[in-house]
Design an enzyme around this catalytic site. Structure first.
Site, PDB file in Angstrom:
ATOM      1  N   TRP A 115      47.189  40.418  42.278  1.00 42.43           N
ATOM      2  CA  TRP A 115      46.461  41.581  42.888  1.00 42.43           C
ATOM      3  C   TRP A 115      46.071  41.272  44.402  1.00 42.43           C
ATOM      4  O   TRP A 115      46.435  42.284  45.080  1.00 42.43           O
ATOM      5  CB  TRP A 115      45.138  41.592  42.208  1.00 42.43           C
ATOM      6  N   ASP A 186      38.074  42.297  46.540  1.00 37.85           N
ATOM      7  CA  ASP A 186      38.299  42.921  45.346  1.00 37.85           C
ATOM      8  C   ASP A 186      37.483  42.014  44.021  1.00 37.85           C
ATOM      9  O   ASP A 186      38.152  40.945  43.866  1.00 37.85           O
ATOM     10  CB  ASP A 186      39.789  43.000  45.112  1.00 37.85           C
ATOM     11  N   LYS A 210      36.767  47.097  33.423  1.00 33.16           N
ATOM     12  CA  LYS A 210      36.804  45.691  32.752  1.00 33.16           C
ATOM     13  C   LYS A 210      35.268  45.204  32.457  1.00 33.16           C
ATOM     14  O   LYS A 210      35.009  45.221  31.250  1.00 33.16           O
ATOM     15  CB  LYS A 210      37.229  44.764  33.919  1.00 33.16           C
TER      16      LYS A 210
END
Ligand code: PLP
Length: 381
Positions: A115, A186, A210
Site C-alpha cells: 500500500w 495511512d 476494516k
C-alpha cells in the site's frame, strides 16, 4: 430466540469472517441497524433515503464527528472529513496538496509494503518522491533507521502504519523524523485499534471498511493550517480539502449510509471503553494467533520481523519439509469454511493464509480460530 452473537435457536446464522475488508461488524450493531432499517428514528424512511441536507442526517454526521473527536482527542485546529474515493483517493490528494509545500519540492515515502508502494508511485505522477528505503524489499519488516535516506527538508514524510497485505505494523512515528517535518499516515487497517496522539501528525486517513464501518467513506483528519498553505490551483474539485472543510464534507452528496455506520461504530467503540479497551482486545486477539504460530514447531510460519508484526493482519504459511505447502493451505481454508470461518485466504501477492482481526472480531472469536488451527495441525502433521 436470537442471541447476541447471532445464534438463532442454538444455530449460528452468521459465519466468522476474518477477511481483510470489507470486514465483519459487531453483531449488536447490525441488529441495531436492522431495527432502524425501515424507519430511522420515526422519519418513516431509512437514513439512506433521506437528504444529506436534512436535519436528521445533519445530526448523524455531527454526532459522528463529535464522537471521533472525543475518542482521539482531536483539537479544533484539525478538520475531520468524511470523504469518498477510499484511501486510494488520498494517495493522489496528498501529493496534489502538499508535494510542493517546501522549497525541496520533495516528499519522503517510507515504503514498507504493497500500500505504501502504491501511494509512492501515485505521488510520483505529481512531483519528486524520495524513497527512504531502497526499492525491492521483500516486505518482511522495516529496514534499520540508520540505513534510511531522508531528504534535507522534505515537504512531508509519508508512511503506512499497517500494511494490510504484508502484515507489517509501524506502531509509532519513527523517532528519526525531525519534529518539524509534516507527517502523513495511512492508517486504513489499524485505525481505532490503539490510542495515538493526533497532534504529532499533519494528515491521518483511513478507509472505514476494516475497523469502523463499511466501504464508501474514508476519514481524513487534517491540520487546517496546512490546508491553507496549499498553492496548487489545479486540484480536481472532488479532491480539494479546503472545499470539503468549508462545506462540512458535503460539497457534493456524501456517502450517507457509510457515515451512518461509522457513527454507530464510533458509539460502539465508546461503549467498549474507548481505545484503551480496544487496544487491550487487539493485543489479546493477536497474541492468541502469534502464540499458536510460535508453538506450532514450524508448522505455521509468519515471516514478519517480530517487532513489526501487525496486530490486525496476520499472514502465515503452512510449511512442510521447509517449504510452503499449498495443498495443505487449500485444505485449511476448506476445513475452516466447514467450521463456519471464512475469508482466510492470503492475498495473491503473498499467498498462504491471512487472518484479519479488526474491531468487529471478538477475543472469543479469535479463540475459536486458534482452536481450529491447533486441531488442524494435530490432524495434519
Ligand atoms: C493500508 C491500506 N491503504 C489503502 C487501501 C485502499 O483503500 P480503498 O480500497 O478504500 O481505496 C487499503 C485497502 O485495503 C489498505 O489496506
Amino acid at each position: 430466540m436470537t442471541t447476541t452473537d447471532g445464534h438463532i435457536n442454538g444455530h449460528s446464522v452468521r459465519k466468522l469472517n476474518f477477511g481483510a475488508g470489507p470486514a465483519q461488524l459487531p453483531y449488536e450493531l447490525l441488529e441495531n441497524v436492522k431495527d432502524e432499517f425501515l424507519n430511522y428514528h420515526g422519519a418513516g424512511a431509512n437514513i439512506m433515503e433521506l437528504s444529506h441536507r436534512s436535519s436528521t442526517f445533519a445530526k448523524v454526521i455531527q454526532d459522528a464527528e463529535q464522537d471521533i473527536r472525543e475518542i482521539l482527542s482531536i483539537p479544533e485546529s484539525y478538520a475531520v472529513l468524511f470523504l469518498q474515493g477510499g484511501a486510494t483517493a488520498q494517495f493522489s490528494a496528498i501529493p496534489l496538496h502538499f508535494l510542493n509545500l517546501k522549497p525541496s519540492q520533495t516528499a519522503d515515502y517510507l515504503v514498507t509494503g504493497y500500500w505504501s508502494e502504491k501511494a509512492a508511485k501515485e505521488a510520483e505522477k505529481f512531483g519528486k518522491v524520495n524513497w527512504v528505503v531502497p526499492k525491492g524489499s521483500k516486505y518482511q519488516g522495516v529496514p534499520a533507521e540508520a540505513s534510511w535516506k531522508l531528504s534535507a527538508d522534505p515537504s512531508y514524510f509519508y508512511y503506512c502504519a499497517n500494511e494490510t497485505i504484508h502484515g507489517i505494523e509501524v506502531d509509532d512515528i519513527p523517532a528519526i523524523i525531525p519534529k518539524d517535518v509534516p507527517i502523513v499516515c495511512d492508517m486504513s487497517s489499524n485505525f481505532l485499534t490503539r490510542p495515538f496522539d493526533i497532534t504529532k501528525f499533519s494528515v491521518v486517513f483511513a478507509s472505514a471498511q476494516k475497523n469502523f464501518g463499511i466501504s464508501g467513506v474514508v476519514l481524513v483528519i487534517i491540520r487546517k493550517d496546512l490546508v491553507e498553505k496549499n498553492t496548487n490551483k489545479s486540484i480536481p474539485l472532488i479532491l480539494e480539502y479546503k472545499i470539503q472543510i468549508d462545506n462540512g464534507s458535503m460539497y457534493n452528496t456524501p456517502p450517507t449510509f457509510a457515515i451512518y455506520i461509522a457513527s454507530k461504530m464510533f458509539a460502539w467503540i465508546k461503549q467498549q471503553g474507548g481505545l484503551k479497551a480496544i487496544n487491550e482486545g487487539a493485543d489479546k486477539k493477536s497474541s492468541l494467533v502469534y502464540q499458536t504460530i510460535e508453538q506450532s514447531n514450524g508448522f505455521y510460519v509468519n515471516f514478519v520481523e517480530k517487532k513489526y508484526r501487525s496486530r490486525t493482519n496476520i499472514p502465515f504459511r503452512i510449511v512442510t519439509n521447509g517449504v510452503p505447502d499449498e495443498k495443505l493451505e487449500t485444505l485449511f481454508i476448506k476445513e475452516a469454511i466447514q467450521s463456519n470461518m471464512i475469508e482466510l485466504k492470503g492475498h495473491r501477492a503473498v499467498g498462504g493464509i491471512r487472518v484479519s482481526l479488526y474491531n468487529g472480531i471478538s477475543v472469543k472469536e479469535a479463540t475459536q480460530l486458534v482452536n481450529f488451527m491447533r486441531t488442524f495441525q494435530t490432524n495434519n502433521s
